[in-house]
Write a protein that holds these residues in place. Structure first.
Motif, PDB file in Angstrom:
ATOM      1  N   GLU A  93      45.279  38.090  31.770  1.00 52.42           N
ATOM      2  CA  GLU A  93      45.142  37.199  30.535  1.00 52.42           C
ATOM      3  C   GLU A  93      46.395  37.419  29.573  1.00 52.42           C
ATOM      4  O   GLU A  93      46.768  36.363  28.636  1.00 52.42           O
ATOM      5  N   SER A 121      34.090  32.219  31.592  1.00 57.39           N
ATOM      6  CA  SER A 121      34.088  33.950  31.421  1.00 57.39           C
ATOM      7  C   SER A 121      33.298  34.659  32.125  1.00 57.39           C
ATOM      8  O   SER A 121      32.338  34.112  32.585  1.00 57.39           O
ATOM      9  N   SER A 122      33.547  35.702  32.146  1.00 57.04           N
ATOM     10  CA  SER A 122      32.826  36.850  33.096  1.00 57.04           C
ATOM     11  C   SER A 122      32.772  38.028  32.034  1.00 57.04           C
ATOM     12  O   SER A 122      33.452  38.380  30.904  1.00 57.04           O
ATOM     13  N   GLN A 164      43.793  38.479  36.808  1.00 53.64           N
ATOM     14  CA  GLN A 164      43.627  37.117  36.029  1.00 53.64           C
ATOM     15  C   GLN A 164      44.847  37.332  34.914  1.00 53.64           C
ATOM     16  O   GLN A 164      45.446  36.369  34.660  1.00 53.64           O
ATOM     17  N   LEU A 173      36.036  38.773  29.926  1.00 58.65           N
ATOM     18  CA  LEU A 173      37.297  38.400  31.029  1.00 58.65           C
ATOM     19  C   LEU A 173      37.191  36.841  30.930  1.00 58.65           C
ATOM     20  O   LEU A 173      36.453  36.296  30.931  1.00 58.65           O
ATOM     21  N   ASN A 174      38.263  36.246  30.364  1.00 56.33           N
ATOM     22  CA  ASN A 174      38.503  34.676  30.118  1.00 56.33           C
ATOM     23  C   ASN A 174      39.195  34.313  31.241  1.00 56.33           C
ATOM     24  O   ASN A 174      40.521  34.680  31.169  1.00 56.33           O
ATOM     25  N   LYS A 175      38.618  33.591  32.058  1.00 58.97           N
ATOM     26  CA  LYS A 175      39.364  32.958  33.246  1.00 58.97           C
ATOM     27  C   LYS A 175      40.104  31.891  32.982  1.00 58.97           C
ATOM     28  O   LYS A 175      40.708  31.446  34.017  1.00 58.97           O
ATOM     29  N   ALA A 212      39.858  42.735  38.455  1.00 58.21           N
ATOM     30  CA  ALA A 212      39.891  41.339  38.256  1.00 58.21           C
ATOM     31  C   ALA A 212      40.605  41.152  36.765  1.00 58.21           C
ATOM     32  O   ALA A 212      41.248  40.088  36.937  1.00 58.21           O
ATOM     33  N   LYS A 213      40.610  41.973  35.781  1.00 59.20           N
ATOM     34  CA  LYS A 213      41.113  41.921  34.789  1.00 59.20           C
ATOM     35  C   LYS A 213      42.770  41.555  34.981  1.00 59.20           C
ATOM     36  O   LYS A 213      43.647  41.021  34.505  1.00 59.20           O
TER      37      LYS A 213
END
Length: 290
Positions: A238, A217-218, A236, A183-185, A232-233
């Motif tokens: 993306e 990132s996570s 966020q 996951l790129n925040k 969370a995905k």
């Protein structure tokens, strides 16, 4: 910054340092000067504060305070503690980015730059080696990607190719989530996605999309349950950070030449379909230039 590896004829690469002293955005965000950062001097590093920080490190108090940051979430009350907090953030960014590169190793050199080495340099030598990390700066050396930001494709690519190029970027986001659990925040079509122009032996032009900068990132492992991970995905988004942003920008240039549709990823079915579709696919066909 760019560096040349080996001798003067060696290849260029990117040296990225996680240095609290020069991290302007981080220092401003954390109000490093303990006041509203309206002017740069309110939060920029200075040698006077550094002297106090070095003493804090050498006394062993910085290491104790760093542990309290982790255990208690304590906030700094003076400049020495603030520098410790900023250093702690930089260590976290370094750990997150190197973990990200390790996790997506099959994509290195194809959809993300190759991670060539990790480095560390000492700001100064500590008397106690146990505290050296607090006066050192971690960093990475990665492949230099020539090209232009995805956001600028109207200035570089004919409109007939916009859909294919942006779709390639969105597909890479989907693949990273489905196949590698990342996951790129801080994903941004303006700042950390590049398009490289590739000239084939047959004279044809193609385009290759690269993602970089993964300090924010996570991974799936950071979440207790699959539901929390998928939420969370979804939150966020993306895909939307690229697809919706590019649709709005490209419509300013030529309405209707790029289409993007919202996808709900929260139930896991979307990623399950992607994993199924990629399971038996040839990796070269998935990551070759468009």
């Amino acid at each position: 910054m760019s560096v040349r590896l080996g001798d003067a004829e060696g290849p260029l690469a990117v040296l990225k340092l996680y240095d609290r002293r020069g991290s302007k955005d981080l220092r401003k965000r954390e109000q490093a000067g303990f006041r509203s950062p309206e002017e740069e001097e309110d939060y920029l590093w200075n040698s006077k504060n550094e002297e106090g920080y070095v003493e804090f490190v050498e006394s062993g108090d910085a290491a104790k305070y760093q542990k309290r940051i982790f255990d208690e979430g304590i906030q700094p009350e003076n400049t020495a503690e603030m520098e410790t907090l900023l250093h702690d953030y930089c260590e976290e960014f370094f750990a997150a980015e190197t973990s990200f590169y390790s996790r997506i190793e099959p994509l290195q050199g194809r959809e993300v730059p190759r991670l060539m080495a990790t480095v560390s340099y000492e700001i100064q030598r500590t008397e106690n080696p146990e505290y050296q990390h607090l006066l050192s700066v971690p960093g990475i050396i990665m492949e230099l990607i020539d090209g232009f930001p995805l956001f600028e494709i109207p200035s570089h690519i004919d409109k007939e190719h916009w859909q294919t190029v942006v779709d390639s970027a969105v597909s890479t986001i989907d693949k990273m989530g489905a196949m590698y659990g990342v996951l790129n925040k801080a994903i941004s079509a303006k700042e950390n996605i590049k398009v490289r122009t590739v000239q084939g032996d047959d004279g044809r032009t193609s385009y290759q999309v690269f993602f970089y900068d993964f300090a924010f990132s996570s991974t799936r492992d950071d979440f207790d349950t699959e539901t929390e991970w998928l939420e969370a995905k979804q939150c966020q988004d993306e895909r939307g950070a690229v697809g919706w942003v590019m649709r709005e920008e490209l419509d300013r240039w030529q309405p209707g030449y790029y289409q993007f549709s919202y996808v709900d990823v929260s139930d896991g079915q979307f990623y399950a379909r992607i994993r199924s579709s990629l399971k038996d696919a040839d990796e070269d066909s998935l990551t070759s230039p468009i």
